[in-house]
Design a protein around this motif. Structure first.
Motif, PDB file in Angstrom:
ATOM      1  N   THR A  99      -3.405   1.725  -0.135  1.00  0.00           N
ATOM      2  CA  THR A  99      -2.062   2.276   0.014  1.00  0.00           C
ATOM      3  C   THR A  99      -1.468   2.548  -1.363  1.00  0.00           C
ATOM      4  O   THR A  99      -1.975   2.063  -2.379  1.00  0.00           O
ATOM      5  N   THR A 100      -0.401   3.327  -1.369  1.00  0.00           N
ATOM      6  CA  THR A 100       0.333   3.609  -2.601  1.00  0.00           C
ATOM      7  C   THR A 100       1.484   2.632  -2.731  1.00  0.00           C
ATOM      8  O   THR A 100       2.159   2.307  -1.747  1.00  0.00           O
TER       9      THR A 100
ATOM     10  N   ASP B 173       5.647   9.836   0.646  1.00  0.00           N
ATOM     11  CA  ASP B 173       4.536   9.069   0.051  1.00  0.00           C
ATOM     12  C   ASP B 173       3.202   9.534   0.624  1.00  0.00           C
ATOM     13  O   ASP B 173       2.191   9.555  -0.083  1.00  0.00           O
ATOM     14  N   HIS B 174       3.177   9.938   1.901  1.00  0.00           N
ATOM     15  CA  HIS B 174       1.959  10.485   2.502  1.00  0.00           C
ATOM     16  C   HIS B 174       1.572  11.780   1.790  1.00  0.00           C
ATOM     17  O   HIS B 174       0.428  11.954   1.345  1.00  0.00           O
TER      18      HIS B 174
ATOM     19  N   SER C 162       5.584  11.772   5.657  1.00  0.00           N
ATOM     20  CA  SER C 162       6.574  11.276   4.700  1.00  0.00           C
ATOM     21  C   SER C 162       6.203  11.701   3.290  1.00  0.00           C
ATOM     22  O   SER C 162       5.087  12.168   3.014  1.00  0.00           O
TER      23      SER C 162
ATOM     24  N   ALA D  54       0.776   4.176   9.758  1.00  0.00           N
ATOM     25  CA  ALA D  54       2.199   4.229   9.411  1.00  0.00           C
ATOM     26  C   ALA D  54       2.786   2.820   9.454  1.00  0.00           C
ATOM     27  O   ALA D  54       2.782   2.173  10.504  1.00  0.00           O
TER      28      ALA D  54
ATOM     29  N   SER E 228       0.622  11.113  -2.025  1.00  0.00           N
ATOM     30  CA  SER E 228      -0.710  10.515  -2.163  1.00  0.00           C
ATOM     31  C   SER E 228      -1.797  11.512  -1.786  1.00  0.00           C
ATOM     32  O   SER E 228      -2.877  11.512  -2.380  1.00  0.00           O
TER      33      SER E 228
ATOM     34  N   ARG F 284       3.675  -2.340   3.334  1.00  0.00           N
ATOM     35  CA  ARG F 284       2.312  -1.842   3.151  1.00  0.00           C
ATOM     36  C   ARG F 284       1.521  -2.756   2.215  1.00  0.00           C
ATOM     37  O   ARG F 284       0.326  -2.992   2.424  1.00  0.00           O
TER      38      ARG F 284
ATOM     39  N   LEU G  91      -4.979   7.203   8.847  1.00  0.00           N
ATOM     40  CA  LEU G  91      -3.609   6.966   8.389  1.00  0.00           C
ATOM     41  C   LEU G  91      -2.934   5.923   9.275  1.00  0.00           C
ATOM     42  O   LEU G  91      -2.965   6.011  10.506  1.00  0.00           O
TER      43      LEU G  91
ATOM     44  N   VAL H 138       0.652   4.398   4.967  1.00  0.00           N
ATOM     45  CA  VAL H 138       1.711   5.321   4.531  1.00  0.00           C
ATOM     46  C   VAL H 138       3.023   4.883   5.167  1.00  0.00           C
ATOM     47  O   VAL H 138       3.042   4.091   6.124  1.00  0.00           O
TER      48      VAL H 138
END
Length: 342
Positions: free
Chosen positions: A185-186, A144-145, A142, A166, A148, A173, A164, A137
């Motif tokens: 990951t995204t 995105d966290h 955040s 970071a 997702s 990522r 997780l 993330v």
């Protein structure tokens, strides 16, 4: 002029008035602040391409792009008068308004939602198998966290059951995923397609499933109240140009491929050709301002850690539909895509 000639010319003048787009109101540059240094491989590229392909010029507005890195810098530039409009994250706009920037308003969304997906190592066969895996993330808490987490929850998994990690920006990522330092990951579909090596990776949640699980508006174009009062025709002209180019790309994806190939000559044309079909339903052909989607986005954001303890403001305190409705009054509404619900 003889009367007969006057009678013949009058209809031509009328036709010209009806077919020529309304010109903007000022010759002064209209500075549009963006948070990318070159046209991105996502529908947000319409802002860059509307300059290079002359869409803004044909609407009579002199748009200059001001490039900064990340939304905080864009908001700071907008508030300091270094631009008339800025493309910013909805979360950051709401935070700025809560902090006192009460005259800012979202007027359009050229890229309603970035086309995100979740990529994973081949060993992760389903979202259920993410339990205990290393999930990259930007930072804990955040956007995105949280986003997702919403996607995985909708799909029956729990991001908090993962480890997780970071790592910051999506490209970092993605590199960590390729290197085997994380398990999933995204990232945007553009980042995914641009990866040089994906043999050990696969798309765990594709962009359609991701958006269906989290139908949020990610970024909007925000304008200060002074600009809305003093240059309303310029704002409407900018939105007309963005809507026209979005409709043209939606109708003919090759137009986007050719424009991006010219703007980014070092980019593999095959990457662009693979991306174009994935954007078929992503273009903001009506300005990207669905009231329902904006309301849902704010409601979800105010349930995240970043907005804990804050009261959600009414839609009219951070959105102004007037400019996009003025643009649509002359362009008409495209049905069955990009709802123009008010």
């Amino acid at each position: 002029m003889p009367m007969l000639l006057k009678m013949l010319c009058a209809p031509l003048v009328l036709i010209g008035l009806l077919t020529t787009p309304a010109l903007a109101q000022s010759d002064a540059p209209f500075r549009l602040i963006v948070t990318h240094l070159e046209p991105p491989l996502v529908p947000n590229s319409v802002m860059d391409l509307a300059v290079s392909l002359g869409y803004f010029a044909r609407e009579g507005v002199n748009v200059e792009l001001v490039r900064v890195q990340q939304t905080p810098s864009a908001l700071a530039a907008l508030q300091s008068g270094d631009g008339e409009m800025a493309n910013v994250g909805v979360d950051a706009l709401l935070q700025a308004i809560a902090a006192g920037a009460s005259d800012l308003r979202a007027v359009a969304s050229p890229n309603k939602s970035l086309p995100f997906l979740i990529a994973a190592q081949n060993a992760i066969g389903s979202v259920d198998e993410l339990a205990g895996a290393r999930f990259g993330v930007g930072r804990v808490g955040s956007l995105d966290h949280s986003l997702s987490g919403l996607v995985l929850e909708t799909l029956g998994a729990d991001i908090e059951a993962t480890q997780l990690v970071a790592l910051g920006q999506p490209n970092v990522r993605a590199q960590a995923l390729m290197a085997g330092q994380i398990d999933a990951t995204t990232m945007s579909i553009g980042t995914w397609i641009s990866l040089p090596e994906t043999d050990t990776l696969h798309v765990l949640v594709d962009q359609d499933a991701y958006y269906a699980a989290a139908p949020l508006i990610n970024k909007v174009n925000a304008v200060p109240g002074a600009v809305l009062r003093e240059r309303p025709d310029d704002v409407a002209a900018v939105l007309r140009a963005l809507i026209r180019i979005s409709r043209d790309f939606a109708a003919d994806p090759d137009l986007w491929v050719n424009a991006m190939a010219a703007a980014l000559p070092d980019t593999d044309r095959g990457v662009l050709e693979n991306l174009a079909p994935d954007f078929a339903s992503s273009w903001s052909v009506n300005g990207g301002m669905s009231a329902a989607a904006l309301g849902y986005t704010a409601s979800w954001l105010y349930g995240t850690a970043d907005f804990a303890g804050s009261a959600m403001p009414p839609l009219e305190s951070w959105v102004d539909f007037g400019p996009v409705d003025a643009a649509l009054a002359s362009l008409g509404v495209t049905q069955n895509q990009d709802p123009a619900d008010r």
